[in-house]
Design an enzyme around this catalytic site. Structure first.
Site, PDB file in Angstrom:
ATOM      1  CE  LYS A  68      -2.274  -1.417   3.678  1.00  0.00           C
ATOM      2  NZ  LYS A  68      -1.768  -2.817   3.789  1.00  0.00           N
ATOM      3  CB  THR A  69       3.637   2.381   2.197  1.00  0.00           C
ATOM      4  OG1 THR A  69       2.806   2.342   3.355  1.00  0.00           O
ATOM      5  CG2 THR A  69       4.549   3.599   2.277  1.00  0.00           C
ATOM      6  CG  ASP A 113       0.128   3.644   6.803  1.00  0.00           C
ATOM      7  OD1 ASP A 113      -0.769   2.927   6.311  1.00  0.00           O
ATOM      8  OD2 ASP A 113       1.193   3.188   7.251  1.00  0.00           O
ATOM      9  CB  THR A 162      -5.055  -3.303   7.970  1.00  0.00           C
ATOM     10  OG1 THR A 162      -5.329  -2.613   9.201  1.00  0.00           O
ATOM     11  CG2 THR A 162      -3.592  -3.081   7.589  1.00  0.00           C
ATOM     12  NE  ARG A 221       5.677  -3.662   5.926  1.00  0.00           N
ATOM     13  CZ  ARG A 221       4.591  -3.014   6.315  1.00  0.00           C
ATOM     14  NH1 ARG A 221       3.950  -3.382   7.402  1.00  0.00           N
ATOM     15  NH2 ARG A 221       4.145  -1.984   5.620  1.00  0.00           N
TER      16      ARG A 221
END
Length: 346
Positions: A68-69, A113, A162, A221
């Protein structure tokens, strides 16, 4: 490339964020996986450039670590504009948003975020900014109060969450695009690991990259974290390169099993099975027993266990599936004839 600005407090592990940023793609064509999402974003970017309009507001949702980031930082690079970054927990009141909104440049990006953790009063304050590129500031109180309207530069808000279900309907409706990110395949993760090992000047074999990928829970990640650990292990005990035996030894030392389950995953399954008889059990009870926040269980541990069918969710709580018993070397219980949960094990 985008000029990144971070104003105000930030959350999370700074060291992990530095590692992620160093390995993060810079352009959409460099993104591995999530191809359908990347293709739709590319269309949106090209349309924005041809129409000379700001990119529509975008909401990314999905479990942690899926990109997402990454997408949020890639898009300003594609547009040749700047980005400001903050998080929902850092915005406790409307005044916390003012430095971000008033420092926006024409066509720039504001990334929030954990946007689901913004208080409702902040949500409502940002509505006119998203729709009409203005904010209303109230000065004074009571009868003497007056409202000043401040015009903003046209910008793009990108939110990451999320838990999109925790956003209010009006907030979700103001995003022109809503993209859900899925877990990655082993092949995609192996490609990411090979590319990032090159960025880290660390030789890695094809079989080692696949071994790391298999144990990375479908999450880039996690794959990057596994790569960093294995790289450190090899540098300390070997010549710095990563072969399959070195990868296996490093992950075994980190208590990551062949299916990618770590000690927190196994602790979760052990408590669910040994203490609660396999369930059904509520997440709050599990969180209290494990001594972790229920959000951590719901957002970081459970998505992979659910996807890989170690557990399932029933109306009465979490239930261990046969694969969970197998992972712990236990035999699944034989269902009783009148056991309502029996169908789960047939």
């Amino acid at each position: 490339m985008a000029r990144e600005k971070v104003i105000g407090p930030s959350s999370g592990d700074d060291e992990r964020k530095q590692h992620d940023a160093a390995l993060r793609p810079k352009l959409l064509k460099e993104v591995i996986g999530q191809r359908k999402v990347a293709e739709r974003l590319e269309i949106a970017v090209r349309a924005s450039q041809k129409l000379n309009e700001p990119l529509g507001h975008i909401l990314f949702d999905g479990p942690p670590g899926l990109g997402k980031t990454t997408f949020a930082t890639v898009l300003p690079n594609e547009l040749g504009t700047s980005i400001q970054m903050t998080s929902g927990p850092a915005l406790s009141k409307p005044a916390d948003l003012l430095p971000f909104l008033t420092n926006l440049e024409e066509g720039s990006v504001l990334f929030i975020d954990e946007i689901h953790r913004m208080p409702r009063v902040v949500e409502e304050f940002i509505y006119p900014a998203m729709e009409d590129f203005r904010i209303d500031i109230v000065l004074g109180e009571g009868m003497s109060a007056r409202t000043i309207t401040y015009s903003l530069k046209r910008f793009t808000l990108i939110g990451a969450t999320t838990r999109s279900g925790m956003l209010s309907g009006p907030m979700r409706d103001r995003f022109k695009m809503h993209e859900h990110l899925e877990f990655y395949s082993v092949e995609e993760l192996a490609t990411i690991i090979r590319i990032n090992s090159g960025k880290l000047n660390t030789p890695i074999t094809e079989s080692a990259a696949r071994e790391l990928a298999r144990r990375s829970r479908g999450t880039p990640r996690v794959a990057n974290s596994r790569l960093h650990w294995t790289r450190s292990y090899s540098a300390a005990k070997h010549d710095g390169s990563i072969s399959e035996p070195i990868a296996k030894a490093a992950l075994d030392m980190a208590e990551v099993d062949s299916d990618g389950l770590d000690k927190n995953d196994r602790r979760y399954l052990e408590i669910l099975i040994d203490l609660y008889g396999g369930g059904p059990t509520g997440v709050e009870a599990l969180a209290a027993t494990i001594n972790l926040a229920s959000d951590t269980l719901s957002d970081e541990i459970e998505p992979y266990l659910l996807r890989e069918q170690y557990i399932t969710r029933s109306p009465r709580g979490r239930v261990a599936m046969p694969r969970a018993y197998t992972a712990l070397g236990k035999l699944p219980p034989r269902p009783k004839p009148d056991d309502k949960q029996g169908s789960l094990f047939e």
